[in-house]
Design a protein around this motif. Structure first.
Motif, PDB file in Angstrom:
ATOM      1  N   THR A   1       0.826  -1.207   0.000  1.00 21.94           N
ATOM      2  CA  THR A   1       0.000   0.000   0.000  1.00 21.94           C
ATOM      3  C   THR A   1       0.862   1.260   0.000  1.00 21.94           C
ATOM      4  O   THR A   1       1.814   1.382   0.775  1.00 21.94           O
ATOM      5  N   GLY A   2       0.515   2.208  -0.894  1.00 23.17           N
ATOM      6  CA  GLY A   2       1.194   3.498  -0.936  1.00 23.17           C
ATOM      7  C   GLY A   2       2.453   3.538  -1.768  1.00 23.17           C
ATOM      8  O   GLY A   2       3.058   4.607  -1.921  1.00 23.17           O
ATOM      9  N   VAL A   3       2.861   2.400  -2.345  1.00 16.03           N
ATOM     10  CA  VAL A   3       4.101   2.340  -3.117  1.00 16.03           C
ATOM     11  C   VAL A   3       3.770   2.316  -4.608  1.00 16.03           C
ATOM     12  O   VAL A   3       2.911   1.552  -5.056  1.00 16.03           O
TER      13      VAL A   3
ATOM     14  N   ILE B   1       9.379  -7.497  -3.225  1.00 20.17           N
ATOM     15  CA  ILE B   1       9.796  -7.519  -1.823  1.00 20.17           C
ATOM     16  C   ILE B   1      10.201  -6.117  -1.375  1.00 20.17           C
ATOM     17  O   ILE B   1       9.878  -5.683  -0.263  1.00 20.17           O
ATOM     18  N   ALA B   2      10.890  -5.386  -2.252  1.00 17.93           N
ATOM     19  CA  ALA B   2      11.266  -4.008  -1.927  1.00 17.93           C
ATOM     20  C   ALA B   2      10.021  -3.141  -1.721  1.00 17.93           C
ATOM     21  O   ALA B   2       9.995  -2.278  -0.834  1.00 17.93           O
ATOM     22  N   ALA B   3       8.981  -3.375  -2.524  1.00 15.31           N
ATOM     23  CA  ALA B   3       7.735  -2.613  -2.367  1.00 15.31           C
ATOM     24  C   ALA B   3       7.089  -2.903  -1.017  1.00 15.31           C
ATOM     25  O   ALA B   3       6.525  -1.997  -0.379  1.00 15.31           O
ATOM     26  N   LEU B   4       7.152  -4.148  -0.568  1.00 17.36           N
ATOM     27  CA  LEU B   4       6.627  -4.478   0.753  1.00 17.36           C
ATOM     28  C   LEU B   4       7.371  -3.699   1.838  1.00 17.36           C
ATOM     29  O   LEU B   4       6.755  -3.125   2.748  1.00 17.36           O
ATOM     30  N   ALA B   5       8.705  -3.690   1.749  1.00 19.62           N
ATOM     31  CA  ALA B   5       9.501  -2.978   2.753  1.00 19.62           C
ATOM     32  C   ALA B   5       9.190  -1.487   2.743  1.00 19.62           C
ATOM     33  O   ALA B   5       9.060  -0.859   3.801  1.00 19.62           O
ATOM     34  N   LEU B   6       9.034  -0.911   1.545  1.00 19.23           N
ATOM     35  CA  LEU B   6       8.743   0.518   1.460  1.00 19.23           C
ATOM     36  C   LEU B   6       7.340   0.852   1.965  1.00 19.23           C
ATOM     37  O   LEU B   6       7.114   1.926   2.514  1.00 19.23           O
TER      38      LEU B   6
ATOM     39  N   PRO C   1       8.111   3.799   4.785  1.00 15.84           N
ATOM     40  CA  PRO C   1       8.086   4.631   3.571  1.00 15.84           C
ATOM     41  C   PRO C   1       9.212   5.639   3.444  1.00 15.84           C
ATOM     42  O   PRO C   1       9.369   6.222   2.375  1.00 15.84           O
ATOM     43  N   TRP C   2       9.989   5.868   4.489  1.00 16.63           N
ATOM     44  CA  TRP C   2      11.052   6.859   4.394  1.00 16.63           C
ATOM     45  C   TRP C   2      12.403   6.240   4.070  1.00 16.63           C
ATOM     46  O   TRP C   2      13.421   6.935   4.090  1.00 16.63           O
ATOM     47  N   LEU C   3      12.436   4.966   3.751  1.00 13.17           N
ATOM     48  CA  LEU C   3      13.704   4.342   3.379  1.00 13.17           C
ATOM     49  C   LEU C   3      14.242   4.959   2.083  1.00 13.17           C
ATOM     50  O   LEU C   3      13.509   5.144   1.118  1.00 13.17           O
ATOM     51  N   THR C   4      15.523   5.256   2.067  1.00 10.08           N
ATOM     52  CA  THR C   4      16.190   5.722   0.850  1.00 10.08           C
ATOM     53  C   THR C   4      16.697   4.512   0.074  1.00 10.08           C
ATOM     54  O   THR C   4      16.722   3.394   0.607  1.00 10.08           O
ATOM     55  N   PRO C   5      17.119   4.673  -1.179  1.00 15.68           N
ATOM     56  CA  PRO C   5      17.599   3.513  -1.932  1.00 15.68           C
ATOM     57  C   PRO C   5      18.728   2.748  -1.249  1.00 15.68           C
ATOM     58  O   PRO C   5      18.729   1.512  -1.261  1.00 15.68           O
ATOM     59  N   PHE C   6      19.680   3.460  -0.636  1.00 10.67           N
ATOM     60  CA  PHE C   6      20.766   2.716  -0.011  1.00 10.67           C
ATOM     61  C   PHE C   6      20.293   2.011   1.256  1.00 10.67           C
ATOM     62  O   PHE C   6      20.758   0.917   1.586  1.00 10.67           O
ATOM     63  N   GLN C   7      19.329   2.599   1.969  1.00 15.56           N
ATOM     64  CA  GLN C   7      18.768   1.917   3.125  1.00 15.56           C
ATOM     65  C   GLN C   7      17.953   0.695   2.698  1.00 15.56           C
ATOM     66  O   GLN C   7      18.015  -0.357   3.341  1.00 15.56           O
ATOM     67  N   LEU C   8      17.187   0.846   1.620  1.00 20.24           N
ATOM     68  CA  LEU C   8      16.377  -0.257   1.132  1.00 20.24           C
ATOM     69  C   LEU C   8      17.260  -1.427   0.705  1.00 20.24           C
ATOM     70  O   LEU C   8      16.947  -2.596   0.988  1.00 20.24           O
ATOM     71  N   LYS C   9      18.363  -1.141   0.047  1.00 18.93           N
ATOM     72  CA  LYS C   9      19.288  -2.202  -0.337  1.00 18.93           C
ATOM     73  C   LYS C   9      19.843  -2.912   0.902  1.00 18.93           C
ATOM     74  O   LYS C   9      19.966  -4.148   0.922  1.00 18.93           O
ATOM     75  N   SER C  10      20.127  -2.155   1.947  1.00 16.78           N
ATOM     76  CA  SER C  10      20.608  -2.757   3.183  1.00 16.78           C
ATOM     77  C   SER C  10      19.544  -3.624   3.843  1.00 16.78           C
ATOM     78  O   SER C  10      19.839  -4.684   4.396  1.00 16.78           O
ATOM     79  N   VAL C  11      18.284  -3.176   3.791  1.00 19.47           N
ATOM     80  CA  VAL C  11      17.198  -3.977   4.349  1.00 19.47           C
ATOM     81  C   VAL C  11      17.071  -5.296   3.581  1.00 19.47           C
ATOM     82  O   VAL C  11      16.900  -6.367   4.181  1.00 19.47           O
ATOM     83  N   LEU C  12      17.154  -5.259   2.264  1.00 21.71           N
ATOM     84  CA  LEU C  12      17.114  -6.486   1.481  1.00 21.71           C
ATOM     85  C   LEU C  12      18.259  -7.412   1.860  1.00 21.71           C
ATOM     86  O   LEU C  12      18.088  -8.643   1.934  1.00 21.71           O
ATOM     87  N   TYR C  13      19.410  -6.846   2.115  1.00 17.37           N
ATOM     88  CA  TYR C  13      20.572  -7.619   2.563  1.00 17.37           C
ATOM     89  C   TYR C  13      20.257  -8.339   3.863  1.00 17.37           C
ATOM     90  O   TYR C  13      20.562  -9.525   4.039  1.00 17.37           O
TER      91      TYR C  13
END
Length: 297
Positions: free
Chosen positions: A54-56, A255-260, A264-276
């Motif tokens: 939702t929201g992505v 999966i990235a859309a779920l995390a966002l 919702p305030w994750l930046t691309p480098f934070q999102l990549k770290s979360v996937l890691y």
């Protein structure tokens, strides 16, 4: 005395017969142990639990998307890159259609993983299967300017003359908080932009779990996701099974859309770290922050 090199400095794996290039066989994914320093509070539960997209806003940059396919609909917006002889490519609105089915297959994977996500389409392939570098660049620039949270690119170009411009666009997306998820080429050749550090690059693993991703410590690919005999949406409203890195990338995009949607305030480098942190082969033992990593059963 022989020293085992750090995983980031190991030799690249050889191309596994019968698989798209750059991917992991089942044995590779099990053996690819990665020393890690993790933030203790971030795991799959923190990142994904309860999220539905939702929201992505996700854009599929591809052959188009069939807005009537039951495994994909609805499609929020659709554009196509129009090329005319002697003129620069231009982007115009169009009906959500897909003459080849490739983009629809990718969109269906994203929809399955993140059912409430907003999906839009930019059609950059002229006949559904091929296109020009100029169309790719025009379509990507348009998608970035539209402010999408995630752009899925299950395509690339091997033409060196487009490398610099693609690199500039990928950096622009990165700094505008737009995450590019890009499939590696299916052949062991260099192409762009999947091997840029500013994107999330994806190849295939052989396992059937659509939620399982692996971190790859031997670049240029960073993550592996399901990409072998994947059930996908097909033209005419049905399904088929396809193999390729093209179908691994939208698993990571979903999966990235779920995390966002949850953060919702994750930046691309934070999102990549979360996937890691969500990767099945990355987990810590002990209290010192990353002394050992082993595959998660």
């Amino acid at each position: 005395m022989a020293v085992n090199p750090l995983p980031w400095r190991r030799e690249r794996r050889r191309h596994a017969r019968g698989m798209p290039a750059w991917g992991m066989s089942q044995q590779d994914s099990r053996d690819n142990l990665v020393p890690a320093s993790l933030f203790g509070s971030i795991d799959r539960q923190w990142a994904l639990a309860g999220a539905d997209g939702t929201g992505v806003r996700v854009c599929v940059l591809d052959s188009g998307v069939d807005g009537d396919h039951p495994l994909v609909a609805p499609v929020e917006q659709a554009w196509e890159v129009v090329t005319e002889e002697g003129r620069s490519p231009r982007v115009s609105e169009c009906e959500p259609r897909d003459p080849a089915g490739h983009g629809t297959a990718c969109a269906g994977i994203i929809r399955e993983l993140a059912p409430r996500v907003s999906i839009s389409s930019v059609k950059v392939l002229t006949d559904g299967r091929s296109g020009s570098g100029g169309a790719l660049i025009a379509g990507l620039a348009h998608a970035i300017d539209q402010g999408f949270d995630i752009i899925n690119m299950s395509l690339s170009t091997s033409r060196l003359e487009y490398r610099n411009r693609l690199s500039e666009l990928c950096d622009r997306a990165y700094f505008r908080r737009c995450t590019l998820v890009v499939a590696a080429h299916n052949l062991p050749i260099q192409s762009f932009p999947w091997n840029f550090a500013s994107v999330i690059s994806v190849a295939s693993h052989t396992e059937p779990d659509p939620q399982r991703i692996y971190y790859n410590a031997t670049p240029p690919v960073e993550f592996c996701a399901r990409g072998v005999r994947v059930p996908v949406a097909s033209p005419g409203g049905g399904t088929t099974r396809n193999t390729g890195n093209s179908f691994a990338a939208p698993h990571v995009a979903g999966i990235a859309a779920l995390a966002l949607s949850k953060h919702p305030w994750l930046t691309p480098f934070q999102l990549k770290s979360v996937l890691y942190h969500c990767a099945a082969n990355v987990s810590t033992e002990g209290n010192e922050g990353g002394v050992h990593v082993a595959p998660v059963a």
